[in-house]
Structure formats: structure tokens, C-alpha cells
Design an enzyme around this catalytic site. Structure first.
Site, PDB file in Angstrom:
ATOM      1  N   CYS A   1       0.854  -1.177   0.000  1.00  0.00           N
ATOM      2  CA  CYS A   1       0.000   0.000   0.000  1.00  0.00           C
ATOM      3  C   CYS A   1       0.895   1.234   0.000  1.00  0.00           C
ATOM      4  CB  CYS A   1      -0.943   0.089   1.182  1.00  0.00           C
ATOM      5  SG  CYS A   1      -2.050  -1.306   1.313  1.00  0.00           S
TER       6      CYS A   1
ATOM      7  N   TRP B   1      -2.855  -2.856  -1.584  1.00  0.00           N
ATOM      8  CA  TRP B   1      -2.606  -4.293  -1.693  1.00  0.00           C
ATOM      9  C   TRP B   1      -3.454  -4.911  -0.591  1.00  0.00           C
ATOM     10  CZ3 TRP B   1      -0.784  -8.379   1.284  1.00  0.00           C
ATOM     11  CH2 TRP B   1      -0.413  -9.529   0.578  1.00  0.00           C
TER      12      TRP B   1
ATOM     13  N   ASN C   1      -1.851   2.442   5.522  1.00  0.00           N
ATOM     14  CA  ASN C   1      -1.024   1.331   5.064  1.00  0.00           C
ATOM     15  C   ASN C   1      -0.642   0.534   6.305  1.00  0.00           C
ATOM     16  OD1 ASN C   1       1.098  -0.286   4.193  1.00  0.00           O
ATOM     17  ND2 ASN C   1       2.555   1.385   4.087  1.00  0.00           N
ATOM     18  N   GLY C   2      -0.932  -0.754   6.312  1.00  0.00           N
ATOM     19  CA  GLY C   2      -0.562  -1.582   7.465  1.00  0.00           C
ATOM     20  C   GLY C   2      -1.711  -2.482   7.858  1.00  0.00           C
TER      21      GLY C   2
ATOM     22  N   GLU D   1      16.030 -19.506  -7.102  1.00  0.00           N
ATOM     23  CA  GLU D   1      15.729 -18.130  -7.496  1.00  0.00           C
ATOM     24  C   GLU D   1      15.111 -18.094  -8.911  1.00  0.00           C
ATOM     25  OE1 GLU D   1      15.236 -15.453  -6.252  1.00  0.00           O
ATOM     26  OE2 GLU D   1      15.495 -13.948  -7.802  1.00  0.00           O
TER      27      GLU D   1
ATOM     28  N   LYS E   1      11.444 -16.600  -9.783  1.00  0.00           N
ATOM     29  CA  LYS E   1      11.265 -15.542 -10.791  1.00  0.00           C
ATOM     30  C   LYS E   1      10.234 -15.970 -11.824  1.00  0.00           C
ATOM     31  CE  LYS E   1      12.705 -13.035  -9.426  1.00  0.00           C
ATOM     32  NZ  LYS E   1      13.289 -12.390  -8.306  1.00  0.00           N
TER      33      LYS E   1
ATOM     34  N   GLU F   1       6.580 -16.188 -10.326  1.00  0.00           N
ATOM     35  CA  GLU F   1       5.919 -14.963  -9.891  1.00  0.00           C
ATOM     36  C   GLU F   1       5.493 -14.068 -11.048  1.00  0.00           C
ATOM     37  OE1 GLU F   1       9.927 -12.663  -8.345  1.00  0.00           O
ATOM     38  OE2 GLU F   1       8.029 -11.958  -7.597  1.00  0.00           O
TER      39      GLU F   1
ATOM     40  N   LYS G   1       5.637  -4.935  -4.087  1.00  0.00           N
ATOM     41  CA  LYS G   1       7.098  -4.906  -3.970  1.00  0.00           C
ATOM     42  C   LYS G   1       7.576  -4.975  -2.526  1.00  0.00           C
ATOM     43  CE  LYS G   1      11.191  -4.201  -5.779  1.00  0.00           C
ATOM     44  NZ  LYS G   1      11.689  -5.397  -6.460  1.00  0.00           N
TER      45      LYS G   1
HETATM   46  C1  F6R Z   1      10.762 -11.740  -5.598  1.00  0.00           C
HETATM   47  C2  F6R Z   1      10.843 -10.723  -4.566  1.00  0.00           C
HETATM   48  C3  F6R Z   1      10.462 -11.099  -3.179  1.00  0.00           C
HETATM   49  C4  F6R Z   1      11.311 -10.320  -2.165  1.00  0.00           C
HETATM   50  C5  F6R Z   1      10.797 -10.576  -0.744  1.00  0.00           C
HETATM   51  C6  F6R Z   1      11.657  -9.890   0.292  1.00  0.00           C
HETATM   52  O1  F6R Z   1      11.170 -11.251  -6.832  1.00  0.00           O
HETATM   53  O2  F6R Z   1      11.182  -9.599  -4.820  1.00  0.00           O
HETATM   54  O3  F6R Z   1      10.569 -12.467  -2.966  1.00  0.00           O
HETATM   55  O4  F6R Z   1      12.632 -10.711  -2.282  1.00  0.00           O
HETATM   56  O5  F6R Z   1       9.478 -10.121  -0.627  1.00  0.00           O
HETATM   57  O6  F6R Z   1      11.709  -8.531   0.064  1.00  0.00           O
HETATM   58  P1  F6R Z   1      12.886  -7.641   0.602  1.00  0.00           P
HETATM   59  O7  F6R Z   1      14.123  -8.055  -0.076  1.00  0.00           O
HETATM   60  O8  F6R Z   1      12.491  -6.234   0.269  1.00  0.00           O
HETATM   61  O9  F6R Z   1      12.955  -7.892   2.082  1.00  0.00           O
END
Ligand code: F6R
Length: 600
Positions: free
Chosen positions: A2, A73, A99-100, A477, A481, A484, A595
């Protein structure tokens, strides 16, 4: 997760809010809304879907020089127009974005809001109704806001408008990020500086459990007890070109292409005056004292952690455990006598990791955060930080942050090794230069890699990745990728493990992507490929010069064996990108994701 924006000033706020939300769309994109205030009161526009859908719903004739906005989100309540923010209390006097997650929202509703009819299924509506109720009972808006905040348990970043207090946006945060941006005759609010770089690069960081009174010519920070807090602004050092797509069709492709430059930037950033790689002495001291390192991370960052363990154990000789953040906090293993915790997080905001950080701080253990975002929550709250220097990563699927994490972990391991008197036997700066060139060679081979994606993945519903040693971790990984962004069901396995059950899923034509860059197990992985091929699989072997065989689908240039993950992941990123593209998926904003995962 969010995104929040706010503007108070002299201009019509709508466009500033909408542009800001577009920049925050990476934080959530299932519904969005804005509220603007003018002489006629507060007008709310909201829509299910993307900011582009919201734009279509906004009436251009309605103007307002104060406004707040939100891109969602969903956590409580499905994505819908009614559950989209902003939310209003029953009298429509108060309008709020959040947000939260408010963990005790049921209790608050039961204890304080009996008889109030809720319009939405969200926890957020409880907050705005609560504030409305406390004001009806005689409190001022600020007092009501403060009382509501004291009662709330959970995470929040909030911006609140009061129809009867035209000159103010009330703001508060706990665990979720929020900044106030400063301008001349205006001020703004944003979950991320990126959203408001269009109007200012001066920001003030907000701390948990503060109330901030934002007016067009002043920003007043108060504790929940009403004491004034002074805090100097900082300059957001983000280049607009870093956050623009430029001529690229997708951020993901741009970010994949940026990786050679990111490698070089990291080497520079970690080179001292004598041109040797360097890490702050206090971090090295902390690592020296530790008898075991615990890497905590989620998703792609967890996969980077698995390789970080190899680096720290093999180069520096320190035992390492790697844990999924969301499990660790609730099922802590027996710890060593002198543990040190390393949090790996692109965003620095991941709630699962933060809950572990809070726990281990209570236990008095030292911590280091490796993150891309200076000033992020995990960076601020840990004892030490190492930055990734990857530049903003906007595509939801992480690419350049992953390779940056590997590079920084390699540097940390190498410098620690030196501090411990261990001879690496190679020059990491030189080897990283070779890696940067090898990555470049891969991003220059887009056409060949696109063809691999369409040959192997255009119609499949599932795909397996196999590898041994570090190739196994890269396979995990690669699978993440692919699933997702292309929604192909993909799983990564240690090469020898598939035959212990999962091989039952191999059918005629099932794609199996095998990585073969680890010399000591080259024959073993090729044996595993034969096992699946004999059962009808369609194998794609990605090997490395010097270990390749006729018939391999793709051959990578040679790099130092420990650094192979930095290169072997690149074709996997590109294969995922093209598989998603050919399946008409929204590459940068895959379904159900966001993200920055700021809820547990
Ligand atoms: C996948 C992706 C997620 C993040 C995960 C942790 O492409 O980006 O799996 O790696 O949500 O996020 P961070 O690194 O921001 O703690």
C-alpha cells in the site's frame, strides 16, 4: 505494501496525488483512491484496479488544494471499490488512508463502535470511525487521533483529513514507512520519497508513534504525549532517471540491463582510498566476535542469503545459518553463544524480517542489515548497515537487487576473511570486473535467450529447475522468478533430490532447466538430467565454458567458481521475463503481489 500520498498547498492537488500514486504502484495495485478538499468539503474518488483506472474515475472539474491518496494491496477485504481507500466515518467529516494492519480492529469495533454500521470489510474503516466517535464525545481532532493511535495494535502509516480543519493533514506511523516532504508554500506526505520527487527532494523522516501536523507552511512533529520533536530534513538522493523507464518496455528489463553497471558501482562504493575493498571496522569487529551468523530474509533475499552462507563460510570461515524470516520469529532455533544477525532485504521494510529484528534486539544480539534503501526501517533499527547501491528497483520481481546482494555478501566475506588472516587466493575486485563483463555478455544475448524461453516455456504449465551446490540455490531463485511473473508452476530442486518423489511429475515434454556451472559436480548434474530426460522431460542445460558439452542449450562465460551465481541467474531472469511477456502477463506488476511486503 500500500502506498500513501498527501499534498497541502496552493495548487490543485489531484495531479500531484495521481502522479505520486503512479510512482508508488509497486507497493500495491489492486485498487486506489484519492480525496481532495475544497470549499465544498471533501470529495472522494476511488476505483478497483490500477491508477490508470482511478484516473478515469476522477472528475477533472473538482479541484482541491489539499488531498490524500492511496494505492492498495488488499489484506482485510477483497480488492473492490468499496474496500479501496480513502475511507470516511459515518458523518463523512473524517477521511483517511492507511497502510498496514490493525491487529486488534475487532476488539476496537466491539469496545468502541457498537451500533456503527461499516461500509467496508477493512480494518482501516475502524480507525476513521473511531476518530469520528471520539470527536463526537468531545475530543479535538488531534486528541481523538492520538487516542485512537494509542489504542491501535499493529502497523500503520496514516494520513487523515478533517472537513472542518481545512488547513491540516494529520499524519502518523508505526512500523510502516512514511515521510513528509517539504516545499515552498506546500508540504507533502509519501510512503516513499520517489512519489514526491516530482515536487521536492527535501524530506523529514517520521518515527513510530509520533503525530505530525502538516500544514502548507509548517510541519509540526509531536509525540503521542504532545511533546514537540525537532528533526532536520534530509535530501533524497535519487536521480529521476533512476525511476523512469526511459525507452524500456518494462522496469524489469531495464533493471536486468543495469546489472553490469551496478556491479561496478558496488566495487567503487566499497573501495577505500588505497583502492582495496573495505568494510567499516565496527562491522568487522562485530563479525569477529560472533561465533555464528544468522542470515534472516524472505523470498529472493533469502535465496541470496543461501549463497551468502557459502561466501561467509568458505571465504571467512564463520559458520552461518540461513532462515526464512516469517518462521524464525515464531520458531527460534537454539542459538549459539555469540550470535550475530544479518538481515538481507532489498526494501529494508519487510515486516517478517522486522519482527525478527525486534525480537533479537530485545535479546541484546548485534545486527547488520544489507539493504538497497538507506534510512529504511531495517537499516535504522539494526546496529549496522551495508548498502546495495543498486539504485531504486521498481519491478516487483527482484533482479538487480539480488545480484547486488550477492556482490555485497561476497565483499563482506572477502574483507572479513582478510581481517581474519585468511588468504582468499584470488583478487575479488578483479574477479568482480570479470563478472560485470560476463553479465554484460548475457544481457546482450536477449534474442537467443528469448528463443530459449519460447522454445521451452511457451505452452507449458509447469517447469523444474535443478542444480547442485550453488547452482541449486540459483535454481530456487530462477523458479521463483518464473512463477511470480509468468504464473508457470515452477520449482527448484537439488539435482539429486528430484528422483526422491517429484520425478513422478515429469511427463512428456516437461521442461527441466539444469544449471551446470559447478565443476566438481558437473558429471552428477548431467546424470540427473539423463534421469529426467529418460522419462520424457525436455531438458535445457545452461553450462559454463570449460564444462560445456555438445547439445547444451546455453553456455555462460567462465567466472570464478564462487561468483557463478551472479552470472548464471541472468539468463534465468531473462527467460522468466520473456516467458511472462509471451504469455501476456503484466511483467512489472504480477497478480497478487507487491514490492514491499510490510505486513506479516
Ligand atoms: C521476488 C521478490 C520477493 C522479495 C521478498 C523480500 O522477486 O522480490 O521475494 O525478495 O518479498 O523482500 P525484501 O528483499 O524487500 O525484504
Amino acid at each position: 505494501m500500500c502506498g500513501i500520498v498527501g499534498y497541502i498547498g496552493e495548487k490543485d492537488s489531484k495531479e500531484i496525488l495521481l502522479k505520486g500514486l503512479e510512482r508508488l504502484e509497486y507497493r500495491g495495485y489492486d485498487s486506489a483512491g484519492i480525496a481532495v478538499r475544497n470549499g465544498d468539503g471533501i470529495t472522494v474518488f476511488k476505483e478497483k484496479g490500477r491508477i490508470a483506472d482511478l484516473r478515469g474515475a476522477v472528475d477533472g472539474d473538482v479541484k482541491g488544494n489539499t488531498g490524500i491518496g492511496h494505492t492498495r494491496w488488499a489484506t482485510h477485504g477483497k480488492p473492490s471499490r468499496v474496500n479501496a481507500h480513502p475511507h470516511q466515518n459515518t458523518s463523512d467529516r473524517f477521511t483517511l488512508v492507511h497502510n498496514g494492519v490493525i491487529e486488534n480492529y475487532h476488539h476496537l469495533q466491539r469496545d468502541y463502535l457498537a451500533g456503527v454500521e461499516m461500509e467496508s470489510d477493512t480494518d482501516t474503516e475502524i480507525i476513521v470511525q473511531l476518530i469520528g466517535r471520539f470527536v463526537e464525545e468531545g475530543l479535538s481532532t488531534q486528541e481523538a487521533f492520538s487516542k485512537a493511535l494509542k489504542l491501535m495494535k499493529g502497523s500503520y502509516a496514516i494520513a487523515l483529513l478533517d472537513a472542518e480543519e481545512a488547513q491540516t493533514i494529520f499524519v502518523a506511523k508505526n512500523k510502516s514507512p512514511l515521510l513528509v516532504g517539504l516545499g515552498e508554500d506546500f508540504n507533502v506526505v509519501a510512503s516513499d520519497a520517489m512519489a514526491m520527487l516530482q515536487v521536492t527532494d527535501q524530506f523529514v523522516e517520521l518515527m513510530d508513534k509520533e503525530i505530525v501536523i502538516v500544514r502548507k507552511d509548517s510541519v509540526e512533529i509531536l509525540t503521542l504525549e504532545g511533546e514537540t520533536v525537532e528533526r532536520a530534513p534530509f535530501t533524497a538522493e535519487i536521480d529521476m532517471s533512476d525511476i523512469d523507464k526511459g525507452t524500456y518496455p518494462h522496469y524489469m528489463l531495464k533493471e536486468i540491463d543495469e546489472q553490469p553497471a551496478v556491479m561496478r558501482k558496488i566495487i567503487q562504493a566499497y573501495q577505500g582510498e588505497d583502492e582495496k575493498l573495505t568494510i567499516k571496522p565496527e562491522i568487522l569487529d562485530a563479525l569477529q566476535i560472533a561465533d555464528r551468523l544468522y542470515i534472516i530474509a524472505a523470498g529472493t533475499s533469502y535465496h541470496a542469503g543461501l549463497i551468502g552462507k557459502e561466501y561467509l563460510e568458505k571465504m571467512a570461515g564463520i559458520p552461518v545459518e540461513v532462515h526464512v524470516a516469517s518462521e524464525f520469529g515464531y520458531n527460534m532455533p537454539l542459538l549459539s553463544e555469540r550470535p550475530m544477525f544479518i538481515f538481507i532485504s532489498q526494501s529494508g521494510e519487510t515486516a517478517d524480517s522486522r519482527q525478527v529484528l525486534v525480537r533479537i534486539k530485545e535479546l541484546g544480539f548485534p545486527s547488520l542489515t544489507i539493504t538497497n534503501v538507506a534510512g529504511s526501517t531495517l537499516s535504522r533499527e539494526a546496529n549496522h548497515t551495508l548498502l546495495l547501491h543498486a539504485g531504486p528497483e521498481i519491478a516487483v520481481a527482484s533482479t538487480k537487487a539480488y545480484t547486488a546482494q550477492l556482490a555485497v555478501l561476497a565483499i563482506l566475506a572477502a574483507v572479513t576473511a582478510e581481517a581474519r588472516g585468511r588468504d582468499l587466493g584470488f583478487d575479488l575486485i578483479q574477479e568482480m570486473g570479470i563478472v560485470a563483463n560476463a553479465i554484460q555478455s548475457q544481457v546482450d544475448m536477449k534474442e537467443e535467450i528469448e528463443k530459449l524461453a519460447s522454445d521451452f516455456l511457451s505452452t507449458t504449465r509447469n517447469c523444474f529447475f535443478i542444480g547442485r551446490l550453488m547452482d541449486y540455490f540459483v535454481g530456487l531463485e530462477g523458479a521463483l522468478k518464473l512463477k511470480e511473473i509468468s504464473y508457470i508452476q515452477a520449482e527448484g530442486f537439488a539435482g539429486g533430490e528430484l528422483k526422491h518423489g517429484t520425478i513422478a511429475l515429469i511427463e512428456e515434454g516437461t521442461p527441466v532447466i539444469a544449471l551446470a556451472t559447478q565443476e566438481s559436480v558437473n558429471l552428477n548434474i548431467r546424470g540427473n538430467v539423463k534421469e529426467v530426460a529418460a522419462r520424457g522431460a525436455n531438458p535445457m542445460i545452461i553450462s559454463m565454458e570449460g564444462q560445456s558439452e555438445d547439445g547444451d542449450s546455453h553456455v555462460l562465460p567462465t567466472v570464478h567458481e564462487l561468483l557463478t551465481p551472479l552470472v548464471s541467474v541472468i539468463p534465468l531472469q531473462l527467460i522468466s521475463y520473456y516467458a511472462a511477456l509471451h504469455r501476456d502477463c503484466d511483467v512489472d506488476k504480477p497478480r497478487n503481489l507487491a514490492k514491499s511486503v510490510t505486513v506479516e
